[in-house]
Scaffold this motif. Structure first.
Motif, short mmCIF file in Angstrom:
data_model
loop_
_atom_site.label_atom_id
_atom_site.label_comp_id
_atom_site.label_asym_id
_atom_site.label_seq_id
_atom_site.Cartn_x
_atom_site.Cartn_y
_atom_site.Cartn_z
N ARG A 25 22.78 30.14 -54.46
CA ARG A 25 22.47 31.10 -53.40
C ARG A 25 21.54 32.20 -53.92
O ARG A 25 20.56 32.56 -53.26
CB ARG A 25 23.76 31.71 -52.85
CG ARG A 25 23.56 32.64 -51.68
CD ARG A 25 24.86 33.14 -51.08
NE ARG A 25 25.79 33.67 -52.06
CZ ARG A 25 26.90 33.07 -52.47
NH1 ARG A 25 27.23 31.89 -51.99
NH2 ARG A 25 27.69 33.62 -53.35
N ALA A 26 21.82 32.72 -55.11
CA ALA A 26 20.98 33.77 -55.68
C ALA A 26 19.57 33.26 -55.98
O ALA A 26 18.58 33.95 -55.70
CB ALA A 26 21.62 34.31 -56.95
N SER A 28 18.01 30.88 -54.46
CA SER A 28 17.29 30.62 -53.21
C SER A 28 16.74 31.91 -52.59
O SER A 28 15.82 31.86 -51.79
CB SER A 28 18.20 29.92 -52.21
OG SER A 28 19.18 30.79 -51.70
N GLU A 29 17.31 33.04 -52.97
CA GLU A 29 16.86 34.32 -52.43
C GLU A 29 15.76 34.98 -53.25
O GLU A 29 15.22 36.00 -52.84
CB GLU A 29 18.05 35.27 -52.30
CG GLU A 29 19.07 34.80 -51.28
CD GLU A 29 20.33 35.64 -51.26
OE1 GLU A 29 20.41 36.61 -52.02
OE2 GLU A 29 21.23 35.32 -50.48
N GLN A 64 13.07 47.46 -50.07
CA GLN A 64 13.96 46.49 -50.71
C GLN A 64 15.34 47.10 -50.91
O GLN A 64 16.36 46.44 -50.69
CB GLN A 64 13.39 46.03 -52.05
CG GLN A 64 14.23 44.95 -52.72
CD GLN A 64 14.24 43.66 -51.93
OE1 GLN A 64 13.18 43.11 -51.65
NE2 GLN A 64 15.41 43.17 -51.58
N ASP A 68 18.80 45.70 -49.35
CA ASP A 68 19.94 45.37 -50.20
C ASP A 68 21.21 46.07 -49.72
O ASP A 68 22.30 45.51 -49.78
CB ASP A 68 19.66 45.74 -51.65
CG ASP A 68 18.61 44.84 -52.28
OD1 ASP A 68 18.28 43.78 -51.71
OD2 ASP A 68 18.08 45.22 -53.36
N ARG A 71 22.61 44.27 -46.61
CA ARG A 71 23.03 42.89 -46.84
C ARG A 71 24.54 42.80 -46.92
O ARG A 71 25.20 43.60 -47.56
CB ARG A 71 22.42 42.42 -48.15
CG ARG A 71 22.46 40.95 -48.32
CD ARG A 71 21.64 40.58 -49.51
NE ARG A 71 22.37 39.55 -50.18
CZ ARG A 71 22.16 39.15 -51.39
NH1 ARG A 71 21.24 39.72 -52.10
NH2 ARG A 71 22.86 38.19 -51.92
#
Length: 88
Positions: A25-26, A28-29, A64, A68, A71
């Motif tokens: 998951r990390a 892919s981000e 950003q 974050d 999220r």
């Protein structure tokens, strides 16, 4: 030593699977490709040092940071290994 219906090493397999899912998951981000010179959201200049440090960066530091904060936190609990997930 596992008990009941589980085989030996089942707990460790579930832990490993949870870690692998989190890493996937990390990864892919992570941004990729060409870095932008200007932020996608606010249009401010993205410093050269940031563009070199993070390949494919699309947002300035302020945008950003805000993204974050907004999220949602992902649960570290792996449902694949639980009885509940097998019953559904």
């Amino acid at each position: 030593m596992a008990g009941g219906w589980s085989k030996d090493g089942a707990v460790q397999e579930q832990i490993d699977s949870t870690i692998e899912d989190a890493l996937e998951r990390a990864r892919s981000e992570l941004p990729s490709g060409e870095s932008l010179g200007y932020c996608e959201e606010c249009g401010d200049l993205i410093p050269q040092a940031r563009r070199e440090a993070i390949k494919g960066v699309r947002l300035c530091i302020a945008c950003q940071s805000e993204r974050d904060k907004q999220r949602t936190t992902v649960s570290g609990y792996n449902r694949r290994g639980s009885k509940d997930s097998q019953l559904r």
